[in-house]
Design a protein around this motif. Structure first.
Motif, mmCIF file in Angstrom:
data_model
loop_
_atom_site.group_PDB
_atom_site.id
_atom_site.type_symbol
_atom_site.label_atom_id
_atom_site.label_comp_id
_atom_site.label_asym_id
_atom_site.label_seq_id
_atom_site.Cartn_x
_atom_site.Cartn_y
_atom_site.Cartn_z
ATOM 1 N N ILE A 6 -19.689 13.588 -13.997
ATOM 2 C CA ILE A 6 -20.238 13.403 -15.326
ATOM 3 C C ILE A 6 -19.470 13.792 -16.121
ATOM 4 O O ILE A 6 -19.532 12.712 -17.158
ATOM 5 C CB ILE A 6 -22.273 13.437 -15.493
ATOM 6 C CG1 ILE A 6 -22.767 12.648 -15.020
ATOM 7 C CG2 ILE A 6 -22.406 13.260 -16.793
ATOM 8 C CD1 ILE A 6 -24.413 13.802 -14.714
ATOM 9 N N GLY A 59 -16.317 11.223 -17.831
ATOM 10 C CA GLY A 59 -16.376 10.131 -18.311
ATOM 11 C C GLY A 59 -16.841 10.662 -19.530
ATOM 12 O O GLY A 59 -17.367 11.035 -20.230
ATOM 13 N N ALA A 118 -18.696 9.518 -23.630
ATOM 14 C CA ALA A 118 -20.208 9.690 -23.697
ATOM 15 C C ALA A 118 -20.694 8.462 -23.740
ATOM 16 O O ALA A 118 -19.942 7.029 -24.927
ATOM 17 C CB ALA A 118 -20.445 10.975 -24.064
ATOM 18 N N LYS A 142 -21.789 -0.419 -20.898
ATOM 19 C CA LYS A 142 -22.917 0.368 -19.927
ATOM 20 C C LYS A 142 -23.919 0.903 -20.885
ATOM 21 O O LYS A 142 -24.465 1.807 -20.188
ATOM 22 C CB LYS A 142 -21.936 2.089 -20.852
ATOM 23 C CG LYS A 142 -20.485 2.837 -20.233
ATOM 24 C CD LYS A 142 -20.565 4.090 -21.363
ATOM 25 C CE LYS A 142 -19.117 4.391 -20.714
ATOM 26 N NZ LYS A 142 -18.282 6.027 -20.457
ATOM 27 N N VAL A 166 -24.137 6.743 -18.373
ATOM 28 C CA VAL A 166 -22.576 7.371 -17.946
ATOM 29 C C VAL A 166 -22.405 7.892 -17.026
ATOM 30 O O VAL A 166 -23.604 8.330 -15.510
ATOM 31 C CB VAL A 166 -22.711 8.231 -19.475
ATOM 32 C CG1 VAL A 166 -21.950 7.985 -20.334
ATOM 33 C CG2 VAL A 166 -23.196 9.612 -18.550
ATOM 34 N N GLY A 167 -21.537 7.918 -16.700
ATOM 35 C CA GLY A 167 -21.047 8.701 -15.159
ATOM 36 C C GLY A 167 -20.455 7.644 -14.249
ATOM 37 O O GLY A 167 -19.548 6.672 -14.446
ATOM 38 N N GLU A 182 -26.086 9.593 -15.879
ATOM 39 C CA GLU A 182 -27.291 10.489 -16.431
ATOM 40 C C GLU A 182 -27.937 9.438 -17.066
ATOM 41 O O GLU A 182 -26.660 8.332 -17.772
ATOM 42 C CB GLU A 182 -26.697 11.369 -17.443
ATOM 43 C CG GLU A 182 -26.837 12.241 -18.019
ATOM 44 C CD GLU A 182 -26.694 13.151 -18.626
ATOM 45 O OE1 GLU A 182 -25.468 14.056 -18.062
ATOM 46 O OE2 GLU A 182 -27.049 14.314 -19.453
ATOM 47 N N GLY A 192 -23.052 12.465 -21.517
ATOM 48 C CA GLY A 192 -21.944 12.743 -20.419
ATOM 49 C C GLY A 192 -20.883 13.445 -21.112
ATOM 50 O O GLY A 192 -21.153 14.348 -21.268
#
Length: 221
Positions: A22, A25, A27, A49, A62-63, A118, A150
């Protein structure tokens, strides 16, 4: 014979693995403004996203993209089924956040690899906003006002805490998020690298909106 690994160490190793994925990546920030919820991310790609989940609900993540895109699609299908079986008003941010928490928690403890994601789920109501934060292990919390997830989330949250004020309009919320993201990265993020979307209670049945590059540039001045 495999060496013995305690359950505590297994959970720690899984958590470390997910957090590392995570943290790589960029944020996503979420801020409540006077008419709804705004999500802002540094995201120069065309792979979003932030997305609509249902009438009054939005999803941000995120991720690993393939993992959170799969979760987003599953969430949309679940919301559609619930809305069809009961009523559209019965599909809430809380119910969707609980469903995501259950799925992530099960995967964290039972699958060969935990999700490296997340999530944020937001619902705009007539008199406020519900904002839920779901971690890779299924942990869930209710956020008030603003949140960052993130990479560099801690630094961005600190910057948001210094700048955020309740009751501001959407353009001010966007400038606040932009300043926080730029300060954490130590460089000015240009409008063409931003993804901006959210929920506005003044809209019709579907509250979700997404700003164009031109609208973002105009709001940032």
């Amino acid at each position: 014979m495999f060496p013995y690994v305690s359950p505590e160490q297994q959970m720690k190793d899984r958590a470390d693995f997910a957090r590392k994925g995570i943290a790589r990546g960029r944020a996503v920030t979420g801020l409540v403004y006077d008419d709804g919820m705004l999500f802002v991310a540094e995201n120069p790609s065309s792979l979003y996203k932030v997305s609509e989940l249902y009438d009054r609900l939005a999803f941000a993540a995120v991720g690993r993209y393939n993992e959170f895109e799969s979760l987003r699609r599953q969430g949309i299908r679940l919301a559609d089924v619930l809305g069809y079986q009961y009523a559209r008003e019965d599909v809430t941010g809380r119910s969707m956040a609980n469903a995501y928490a259950s799925a992530l928690g099960t995967a964290f403890s039972e699958s060969s690899k935990p999700f490296e994601v997340e999530l944020l789920v937001a619902e705009v109501r007539a008199d406020g906003v519900d904002l839920f934060h779901i971690l890779y292990d299924g942990s869930i919390s209710v956020e008030e006002g603003f949140v960052a997830i993130g990479g560099q989330a801690d630094a961005i949250s600190t910057a948001l805490a210094e700048r955020f004020e309740r009751g501001r309009d959407r353009a001010t919320a966007l400038r606040t998020a932009h300043a926080a993201l730029s300060s954490a990265d130590d460089h000015e993020i240009t409008p063409d690298r931003l993804e901006v979307a959210g929920l506005d209670r003044r809209r019709g049945r579907r509250k979700f909106f997404r700003l164009t590059r031109e609208e973002i540039a105009a709001a940032l001045g």
